[in-house]
Scaffold this active site. Structure first.
Site: not given
Ligand code: BES
Ligand code: MN
Ligand code: MN
Length: 458
Positions: A89, A120, A154, A214, A428
């Site tokens: 994944d 990764d 993972e 508001h 990432h």
């Protein structure tokens, strides 16, 4: 015999690259249910590769994404049994606009392959399948028994893997685990990682009025949830970078003078590190070096927060709620479960009057540090030296791989964390990539590792 394997690997470079590219085209984003079909497709692809390598391959259903296994156990009872772990994944590709080429259209530039999951962990994980395949296709056997366990969760905390492994405690009994899902120390400096930080991940929502109000009509008469949340989060850390959650540092193993010396002996240019990150100053826990802070000290971070109006232009409201995603990185002997409760209590105790709080736990994993004096680490060192032409340095890293602690708990084994990636691979992040030299080098090191581990015995 090993020569045959090496020759074969050199001949197969382009077919190995094709396999990597095919896997990288599958958008197996585990966090987003819209990608569930692709996650399964990637699982099937991995199963197919394990089967083609000559292993007994299977898909195992879980309450989440499937786990893929591959086994070859004909090396004999005297040969070690190696459990190889990896994950198919990937992280979400966002922000997509910042990619030079689309995240699931692998592209080669400058000797690097660009795609989400390149380093990764698809590229790194494949090195072990391809090296095993090379042995089985040329020599017809492997020097060790192997069990591959490749999971699809993972990046979302491996929540179903522990149960699966516990249920197969006997079937997957092994002598050592091997994982390539970490980094080299620097380009040209291969590393064996002997420690990882643990993690806890959660989310807190502060609730105020039953609707956005508001801010002129109602502002000043109720607590603003975004300000309430900011105050709570602001108390997590003091000015010296010390985390303020009660009990947070209880039992934390202090760094030894020897380990501090070994960290300090590694080449590290603090100015370059700072420039690369584009910050005017570094910040962290007082009394520790940057390397110590990253590898061996616990942290608490807010990963994202939202609430109220975040679109373009102004909007005058008091929002009805505010949310923050929080992770702590943990070191030995912090307890992820217990500290999740401490964090929750800490936030609750600091919740301003008039607000309510909801807390959600995502995942947790304990840190782990290995004793590197055993023969398996020596074998890994030899294999890396053979393939990369340099002896690896022994390092710790700050990232987390939840299953590593589980391997030690369930099987009582050490994990060889052999990273072929680089911290500069943008894992990432947009433009994630993996150096092809490190991909081929990783396959070679892995092929050599089976030989070294076989010779070393159990
Ligand atoms: N491969 C990384 C972990 C890693 C990266 C370790 C670089 C050392 C160096 C892994 O895929 C990862 O991202 N793990 C997550 C943990 C998970 C529970 C979400 C992490 O560390 O954030
Ligand atoms: Mn990974
Ligand atoms: Mn990751």
């Amino acid at each position: 015999m090993y020569d045959q394997v090496e020759t074969f690997l050199n001949e197969q470079r382009s077919s190995h690259l094709d396999i990597l590219q095919d896997l990288l085209r599958i958008p197996s984003v585990s966090a987003d249910s819209a990608f569930a079909g692709s996650v399964r497709e990637a699982a099937n692809f991995v199963r197919q590769q394990l089967a083609e390598a000559g292993m007994e391959a299977a898909i195992h259903e879980t309450p989440g994404h499937p786990i893929v296994t591959g086994e070859w156990r004909k090396a004999g009872a005297d040969a070690p049994t190696v459990l190889v772990y990896g994950h198919y994944d990937v992280q979400p590709p966002d922000p997509i606009d910042l990619w030079t080429t689309p995240p699931f259209e692998p592209t080669i530039r400058d000797g690097k392959i660009y795609a989400r999951g390149a380093t990764d962990d698809k590229g790194q994980m494949l090195t072990h399948i391809l090296s095993a395949a090379a042995w089985l296709k040329t020599v017809g056997r492997l020097p060790v028994n192997v069990i591959f366990v490749i999971e699809g969760e993972e990046e979302v905390g491996s929540n179903n893997l522990d149960n699966f492994l516990a249920a197969h405690k006997k079937d997957y009994a092994c002598d050592v685990a091997v994982v390539s899902d970490t980094s080299m120390y620097a380009p040209g400096i291969p590393a064996i990682t002997y420690g990882l930080r643990g993690i806890l991940a959660c989310e807190v929502t502060v609730k105020g009025p039953n609707r956005d109000l508001h801010s002129g009509v109602f502002g000043g008469s109720v607590k603003n949830p975004l300000l309430a949340l900011s105050e709570m989060l602001g108390k997590l850390q003091d000015d010296n970078g010390r985390i303020q959650i009660p009990g947070f540092y209880d039992g934390v193993t202090a760094l030894t003078a020897d380990e501090r010396d070994r960290f300090a002996a590694l080449p590290f240019d603090e100015g370059e590190f700072q420039r690369d990150l584009g910050v005017k100053a570094l910040f962290g826990e007082e009394g520790y070096s940057t390397t110590e802070r990253r590898w061996a000290r616990p942290t608490c971070d807010v990963n994202g927060m939202y609430g109220g109006y975040t679109g373009e232009g102004p909007k005058t409201i008091v929002p009805s709620s505010a949310t923050a995603k929080i992770t702590c990185r943990l070191v030995p002997h912090q307890d992820a479960k217990a500290l999740t409760e401490s964090l929750k209590d800490f936030l609750q105790d600091n919740l301003p009057q008039g607000c309510e709080m909801e807390f959600r736990t995502y995942h947790g994993a304990d840190a782990h540090v290995f004793d590197t004096s055993g023969p398996f680490f020596q074998s890994a060192s030899e294999a890396i030296k053979h393939a990369f032409g340099k002896e690896p340095v022994f390092i710790r890293e700050g990232g987390s791989i939840p299953v590593v602690a589980t391997f030690s708990e369930i099987f009582g084994v050490e994990t060889l964390l052999l990273g072929w990636g680089l911290n500069s691979d943008n894992l990432h992040s947009p433009d994630e990539h993996f150096s092809l030299d490190n991909f081929y080098g990783g396959i070679q090191a892995s092929a050599r590792l089976w030989q070294e581990l076989g010779q070393g015995g159990k």
